[in-house]
Scaffold this active site. Structure first.
Site, PDB file in Angstrom:
ATOM      1  N   HIS A 100      61.618  48.238  11.540  1.00 24.46           N
ATOM      2  CA  HIS A 100      60.616  49.143  10.960  1.00 24.46           C
ATOM      3  C   HIS A 100      59.436  48.338  10.406  1.00 24.46           C
ATOM      4  O   HIS A 100      58.711  48.818   9.530  1.00 24.46           O
ATOM      5  CB  HIS A 100      61.180  49.979   9.784  1.00 24.46           C
ATOM      6  N   ARG A 120      74.433  55.607  11.283  1.00 26.50           N
ATOM      7  CA  ARG A 120      74.873  54.211  11.094  1.00 26.50           C
ATOM      8  C   ARG A 120      75.519  54.052   9.720  1.00 26.50           C
ATOM      9  O   ARG A 120      75.033  54.620   8.737  1.00 26.50           O
ATOM     10  CB  ARG A 120      73.694  53.250  11.206  1.00 26.50           C
ATOM     11  N   ASN A 146      55.757  53.992  23.299  1.00 19.99           N
ATOM     12  CA  ASN A 146      57.057  53.591  22.750  1.00 19.99           C
ATOM     13  C   ASN A 146      58.111  54.003  23.779  1.00 19.99           C
ATOM     14  O   ASN A 146      58.462  55.175  23.875  1.00 19.99           O
ATOM     15  CB  ASN A 146      57.273  54.308  21.411  1.00 19.99           C
ATOM     16  N   GLU A 168      52.993  54.432  12.258  1.00 25.40           N
ATOM     17  CA  GLU A 168      53.197  53.228  13.058  1.00 25.40           C
ATOM     18  C   GLU A 168      52.221  53.177  14.235  1.00 25.40           C
ATOM     19  O   GLU A 168      51.772  52.103  14.620  1.00 25.40           O
ATOM     20  CB  GLU A 168      54.642  53.200  13.568  1.00 25.40           C
ATOM     21  N   ARG A 185      55.236  49.471  21.433  1.00 26.07           N
ATOM     22  CA  ARG A 185      56.198  49.144  20.382  1.00 26.07           C
ATOM     23  C   ARG A 185      57.355  48.386  21.035  1.00 26.07           C
ATOM     24  O   ARG A 185      57.944  48.859  22.002  1.00 26.07           O
ATOM     25  CB  ARG A 185      56.709  50.429  19.743  1.00 26.07           C
TER      26      ARG A 185
END
Ligand code: ADP
Length: 412
Positions: A179, A240, A7, A392, A90
Site C-alpha cells: 500500500h 487475512r 492495475n 493511488e 501499479r
C-alpha cells in the site's frame, strides 16, 4: 498530458484515464474474468456508463477492448490513442531493487520478473498488464509504480526479521510493506491539507480496507509499516489473519480441519495453511459470515458474538500498532484514517481513538461524521486526527507524468 493508469490482476484489468491538466478523471473501468467464461468490461465516463459482455481471452485482448471503449463515439473520451501520453502501472512488489517509480525498459521488466517469488500472485499479472499495453500502444512510455517503494526508507532494525541474517542476504527475506502508493499519497496530502511541512512531523497512517496496513512516517519518510515480506503480516484484515505466532502454521499443518470443523485426517502443506490464512481468515474466519466490515458491523450491532469479537480484534490491533509506532517515533503529531473502512466507518475510528487520551488523541464526535477530507480531533486534542481519502491513481499518474517529462519523480 493524458495519463492512463492501469492495475492488472491475474484475471482483471482496472484502468483510469486522467487529464493531468487539472488532474481530472476522464474515464475509468474494469475488465473482469479475463480468460474465464463470463468476461466483461464495465466502463464509465462521468455520468455515462456501459457494460460489454464478450469473450476476453487474455490481457492483450483486455487492453485492446479498453482502448476501443476509450475511443468509442458514445462512451469514449479520446479520438485516438495518440492522446495518451504515457501509461502508469501499479506493480505490487519491487523488492529492494526499486525505491521509486521507473520507466519500463528491459532491465525494469527483468527486475519485476526477479520479484516473482516475492509477489507470486500479483507480479506476473502486473507484468502481463505492462506487456499487453506495450503491444497495443507501441511507442507509448510505460511506467511502473511499486507498492513497496515508499517503505524502502525503513531502517534495518524495522525491516529485518530475527531469523539468521543469511536469509535476508541471500534470499531477501525481510519486511517490505505494501500500500506504499497510498501511504505516500496520504502522508503528503495530509500535510498539504493542514498547510504544514512534513519536516519534523510524526504521522501514523491507518490504511484500512479489505487489506489493511499502518505506517509510521517521520519527516515524510516511512520508518515502519505493518505488512511484511507479503501482505499477510500485520492487522486482522477482510480474509487475512495478520500477525500470529509462526508456530501456528506448523500446528495447523499437522492438525488441519475441514470447513465444517471436522479433522482432515492427514497433515496438509504449508502452502495450504497459508492459503487458508490469506483467504479464509481475518474478519471472515472469526465471524464465519463475511469479510466485509459493513456486514460485520450490522451483525455485531444485532448482537452476533463472533462478529463482535471480529470487530474488537480489529480495533484492538489498530490501537496496538498506533501505540507501538508512537513509541517507536518518540511521539505522534498526526493520525490519519484512509481507504474503505478508514474513510467511511466513523464508529470504528471513534473506537480506535477512544482511550488514547493518555497520548494526547481525542476525537470530536461531530467532526467525525465525515467521509471526506477533514480534521476529526477535538479542539483540545494534542494529536491531530484526520480523514484523508486515498488516491493511488493520482499518485501513479503524477509519477508517470514526472518520469516522462522530467526523468525523475518529485517528492518521492
Ligand atoms: P480494497 O483493499 O479492496 O481496496 P477498500 O478500500 O475498498 O478495499 O475497503 C473495503 C472495506 O471498506 C470493506 O470492509 C467495506 O466494508 C468498507 N467500506 C467500503 N465502503 C464503505 C462504506 N460506505 N461504509 C462503511 N464501510 C465501507
Amino acid at each position: 498530458m493524458k495519463i492512463l493508469v492501469v492495475n492488472a490482476g491475474s484475471s482483471s484489468l482496472k484502468y483510469q484515464l486522467i487529464d493531468m491538466d487539472g488532474e481530472k478523471e476522464m474515464a475509468k473501468g474494469l475488465v473482469e474474468r479475463i480468460g474465464i467464461e463470463g468476461s466483461r468490461l464495465k466502463h464509465s465516463a462521468g455520468e455515462k456508463k456501459t457494460e460489454i459482455v464478450q469473450e476476453i481471452p487474455d490481457h492483450e485482448a483486455a487492453a485492446q477492448l479498453m482502448l476501443k471503449i476509450l475511443q468509442d463515439p458514445e462512451f469514449g473520451v479520446i479520438r485516438s490513442t495518440d492522446e495518451i501520453g504515457a501509461v502508469g502501472h501499479r506493480v505490487l512488489h519491487g523488492g529492494s531493487a526499486f525505491t521509486a517509480s521507473v520507466i519500463v525498459n528491459d532491465a525494469a521488466k527483468q527486475a519485476i520478473r526477479d520479484c516473482f517469488p516475492l509477489g507470486p500472485l500479483h507480479n506476473p499479472a502486473n507484468l502481463m498488464g505492462i506487456e499487453a499495453c506495450e503491444k497495443v500502444m507501441k511507442g507509448t512510455p510505460q511506467v511502473a509504480v511499486f507498492d513497496t517503494a515508499f517503505h524502502q526508507t525503513m531502517p534495518p532494525k524495522a525491516y529485518m526479521y530475527g531469523v539468521p541474517k543469511m536469509y535476508e542476504e541471500k534470499l531477501h527475506v525481510r519486511r517490505y510493506g505494501f500500500h506504499g502508493t497510498s501511504h505516500r499519497y496520504v502522508s503528503r496530502r495530509v500535510c498539504e491539507f493542514l498547510g504544514i511541512s512534513p519536516e519534523g512531523k510524526k504521522i501514523i497512517i491507518c490504511h484500512l480496507g479489505n487489506g489493511s496496513s499502518l505506517s509510521a512516517v517521520k519527516d515524510g519518510k516511512c520508518q515502519d509499516t505493518s505488512m511484511g515480506l507479503t501482505p499477510l503480516e500485520g492487522l486482522l484484515m477482510g480474509t487475512r489473519c495478520g500477525s500470529c505466532d509462526p508456530a501456528v502454521v506448523q500446528f495447523i499443518a499437522n492438525n488441519p480441519l475441514k470447513d465444517d470443523g471436522t479433522p482432515v485426517g492427514h497433515p496438509v502443506s504449508v502452502d495450504d495453511v497459508l492459503t487458508m490464512m490469506n483467504k479464509k481468515s481475518g474478519l471472515l474466519g472469526i465471524s464465519g459470515k463475511s469479510s466485509d466490515c459493513r456486514d460485520i458491523d450490522n451483525l455485531a450491532d444485532a448482537g452476533d458474538p463472533d462478529a463482535i469479537l471480529a470487530r474488537e480484534m480489529l480495533i484492538y490491533g489498530i490501537k496496538k500498532y498506533i501505540g507501538s509506532y508512537a513509541a517507536a517515533m518518540g511521539g505522534v503529531d498526526i493520525i490519519v484514517f484512509t481507504a474503505g473502512i478508514g474513510e467511511n466507518n466513523a464508529d470504528l475510528r471513534a473506537k480506535v481513538i477512544e482511550g488514547l487520551e493518555f497520548m494526547g488523541a481525542k476525537i470530536d464526535a461531530e467532526k467525525n461524521r465525515t467521509r471526506s477530507e477533514a480534521v476529526i480531533s477535538a479542539e483540545d486534542s494534542k494529536v491531530t486526527v484526520c480523514v484523508i481519502p486515498t488516491n493511488e491513481e493520482i499518485m501513479i499518474a503524477r509519477d508517470t507524468l514526472d518520469l516522462v517529462t522530467t526523468g525523475k519523480v518529485r517528492d518521492n
